[in-house]
Design an enzyme around this catalytic site. Structure first.
Site, short mmCIF file in Angstrom:
data_model
loop_
_atom_site.label_atom_id
_atom_site.label_comp_id
_atom_site.label_asym_id
_atom_site.label_seq_id
_atom_site.Cartn_x
_atom_site.Cartn_y
_atom_site.Cartn_z
N TYR A 80 -15.27 -0.26 8.63
CA TYR A 80 -13.96 -0.28 8.32
C TYR A 80 -13.29 -0.62 9.59
O TYR A 80 -12.30 -1.41 9.62
CB TYR A 80 -13.79 1.59 7.86
CG TYR A 80 -12.12 1.50 8.09
CD1 TYR A 80 -11.19 1.00 7.40
CD2 TYR A 80 -12.03 2.55 8.93
CE1 TYR A 80 -9.80 1.66 7.73
CE2 TYR A 80 -10.71 3.21 9.20
CZ TYR A 80 -9.69 2.52 8.80
OH TYR A 80 -8.21 2.92 8.92
N GLY A 113 0.75 -1.26 -0.04
CA GLY A 113 -0.01 0.01 0.00
C GLY A 113 0.70 1.43 0.03
O GLY A 113 0.33 2.54 0.11
N ALA A 148 2.21 3.68 -1.84
CA ALA A 148 2.11 4.10 -3.28
C ALA A 148 3.60 4.63 -3.66
O ALA A 148 3.99 5.63 -3.18
CB ALA A 148 1.18 5.25 -3.40
N GLY A 149 3.97 3.96 -4.83
CA GLY A 149 5.35 4.23 -5.19
C GLY A 149 6.60 3.27 -4.82
O GLY A 149 7.52 3.71 -5.23
N LYS A 172 -10.46 -3.64 10.53
CA LYS A 172 -8.80 -3.06 11.13
C LYS A 172 -8.71 -3.68 12.27
O LYS A 172 -7.62 -4.38 12.48
CB LYS A 172 -8.80 -1.71 11.05
CG LYS A 172 -8.84 -0.87 9.97
CD LYS A 172 -7.40 -1.46 8.80
CE LYS A 172 -6.28 -1.18 9.35
NZ LYS A 172 -5.14 -1.35 8.23
N THR A 219 -5.35 1.44 13.06
CA THR A 219 -5.90 3.02 13.25
C THR A 219 -6.54 3.07 14.56
O THR A 219 -6.93 2.18 15.25
CB THR A 219 -6.97 3.01 12.10
OG1 THR A 219 -7.88 4.25 12.41
CG2 THR A 219 -8.15 2.06 12.32
N ASP A 220 -6.59 4.30 15.10
CA ASP A 220 -7.07 4.77 16.31
C ASP A 220 -8.52 4.54 16.30
O ASP A 220 -9.09 4.32 17.54
CB ASP A 220 -6.87 6.26 16.63
CG ASP A 220 -7.46 7.21 15.59
OD1 ASP A 220 -8.05 6.71 14.50
OD2 ASP A 220 -7.37 8.42 15.77
N GLU A 221 -9.20 4.07 15.13
CA GLU A 221 -10.71 3.91 15.11
C GLU A 221 -11.20 2.53 15.70
O GLU A 221 -12.14 2.15 15.96
CB GLU A 221 -11.29 4.04 13.69
CG GLU A 221 -11.12 5.52 13.20
CD GLU A 221 -12.17 5.78 11.98
OE1 GLU A 221 -13.34 5.11 12.06
OE2 GLU A 221 -11.77 6.56 10.95
#
Length: 339
Positions: free
Chosen positions: A150, A16, A18-19, A154, A123-125
Site C-alpha cells: 500500500y 474518493g 464519498a458523497g 502511494k 500518507t505518512d506511511e
C-alpha cells in the site's frame, strides 16, 4: 496565520470524497455521504454530483469528461485503496487504483486548461519507520522508504505527481497524513474495527503484541487541515498532517473497552493474533509547515473517541454484513472465513 492570499476555487472535483463529486467506485474505506460534506461545509461549498453513479478514476474518458463538463479548476485527489492488510492479499489492485488511477487523473489535469490547483493526498506511511523519532520527527524532506505494498503504491503515485509538476508545471500540492478516525469510517480500519468487534460481543484482534503505535487524528481536524491547505497552501509544497494522539494499539483497544462500559470483561475482550508480514513500529512526523498556515488540532483523543463510539452505537447496522472486514487479517478479493 500565514499572510498568503487565499486561493478561491470555483469548481472542485473530490475523488474518493464519498458523497461529493465522486468518480470512484463504491467499495472504499470511506462510506458515501460522509467526509466530503464535512469538508464542503467547512470550505463554504455546496455539493453537486457530477457523476450520478460512482465511476472509476482509471477511466480516462470519464475523468476527462468530468473536468471539462464541470469546468473544474481544483482537484482534491483522495481516491485510493488504503488498507494495508488488503494490500498484502491483493496488491495488484492497489497498483491499478493508486498508481494508474493517479496517472490517469494527472494526464487529464495536464490537458485541461482550467486547472489551477491539484491537491494530491498521500500518507505518512510513505516515510517508513524512520529513525530517531523523539529528536528527529520526519519532515516533508525526509527520504521515502515504504515498507508495504500500500505505502509503496502511494509513494509511486507521489513520484508521478511530482513529475507532472516539474515537466508540465501542474499546480500541485501534496499532503501526507496520520491515521484518520471518526464517524462513518468503514470498519476495516483500526478504531471502527475494534468498536464493531466489541459491539458484536467479539474480542478485539491485536496484531503482534499490540505495541505498534499510530497517531490518530479526528476527522473534523483533518477536514480543517485540508480546508486550510486548499485555500492557503503554496503550490509545489508538501504538507504533513499530524496530531498529538500517538497511542499503541493495545491502548486504543483498552480505551474503547472502557468507553463501551466493558471493563469488567476486559481480559476476555483482548486477543493477540499474528502480526503483519511487516508492521512499522511507529511514524512521527513534523507538522510545522502546516502550523505556519494557521492549523491546529482541536479535538482531544477522549472527545473524538466518545463521538465516534456514539455514532457506531446508533448506526453500525447500516453497514449490513461486515464480517469479512472484522477478521484478524482481512484480505480483499480473497476467500476468507469470518469468525
Amino acid at each position: 496565520m500565514s499572510s498568503l492570499p487565499d486561493y478561491a476555487p470555483k469548481s472542485v472535483l473530490v475523488t474518493g470524497g464519498a458523497g461529493s463529486v465522486c468518480i470512484l467506485e463504491r467499495r472504499r474505506c470511506g462510506e458515501r455521504h460522509s467526509s466530503a460534506p464535512l469538508l464542503a461545509r467547512k470550505s463554504g461549498f455546496s455539493l453537486k454530483h457530477a457523476v450520478k453513479t460512482p465511476g472509476d478514476i482509471t477511466s480516462s474518458d470519464l475523468v476527462t469528461y468530468v473536468l471539462k463538463e464541470e469546468k473544474i479548476d481544483t482537484i482534491m485527489h483522495f481516491a485510493a485503496q488504503t488498507h494495508v492488510d488488503n494490500s498484502f492479499g491483493n496488491s495488484f489492485q492497489f497498483t491499478h487504483n493508486n498508481i494508474y488511477g493517479t496517472h490517469v487523473l494527472l494526464e487529464a489535469a495536464k490537458c485541461c486548461d482550467t486547472i489551477r490547483r491539484f491537491v494530491h493526498v498521500s500518507t505518512d506511511e510513505v516515510y517508513g519507520e524512520g529513525e530517531d523519532f523523539e529528536t528527529d520527527p520526519m519532515t516533508e524532506e525526509h527520504i521515502l522508504e515504504p515498507t508495504n505494498p500500500y505505502a509503496a503504491t502511494k509513494a509511486g503515485a507521489e513520484f508521478l505527481a511530482k513529475s507532472y509538476r516539474r515537466s508540465f508545471k501542474l499546480p500541485l500540492i501534496i499532503t501526507r497524513g496520520n491515521n484518520v478516525y471518526g464517524p462513518h469510517q468503514y470498519p476495516e480500519k483500526l478504531v471502527p474495527k475494534f468498536t464493531n468487534q466489541l459491539l458484536r460481543g467479539r474480542p478485539v484482534t491485536l496484531h503482534g503484541d499490540g505495541s505498534n503505535t499510530r497517531n490518530f487524528l479526528y476527522v473534523e481536524d483533518v477536514a480543517s487541515a485540508f480546508d486550510i491547505i486548499l485555500h492557503k497552501g503554496k503550490l509545489g509544497e508538501i504538507y504533513n498532517i499530524g496530531g498529538q494522539n500517538e497511542l499503541p494499539n493495545i491502548a486504543v483497544a483498552e480505551a474503547l473497552i472502557k468507553e463501551l462500559g466493558l471493563d469488567a470483561q476486559k481480559e476476555a475482550l483482548v486477543t493477540f493474533v499474528g502480526d503483519r508480514a511487516f508492521n512499522d513500529l511507529r511514524y512521527t512526523i513534523s507538522t510545522d509547515k502546516l502550523a505556519a498556515l494557521g492549523w491546529r488540532e482541536e479535538t482531544t483523543w477522549e472527545d473524538g473517541l466518545k463521538k465516534t463510539v456514539e455514532w457506531y452505537r446508533k448506526y453500525t447496522n447500516r453497514y449490513g454484513n461486515i464480517d469479512a472486514a472484522l477478521v484478524a487479517h482481512p484480505r480483499q478479493g480473497l476467500k476468507q472465513d469470518a469468525p
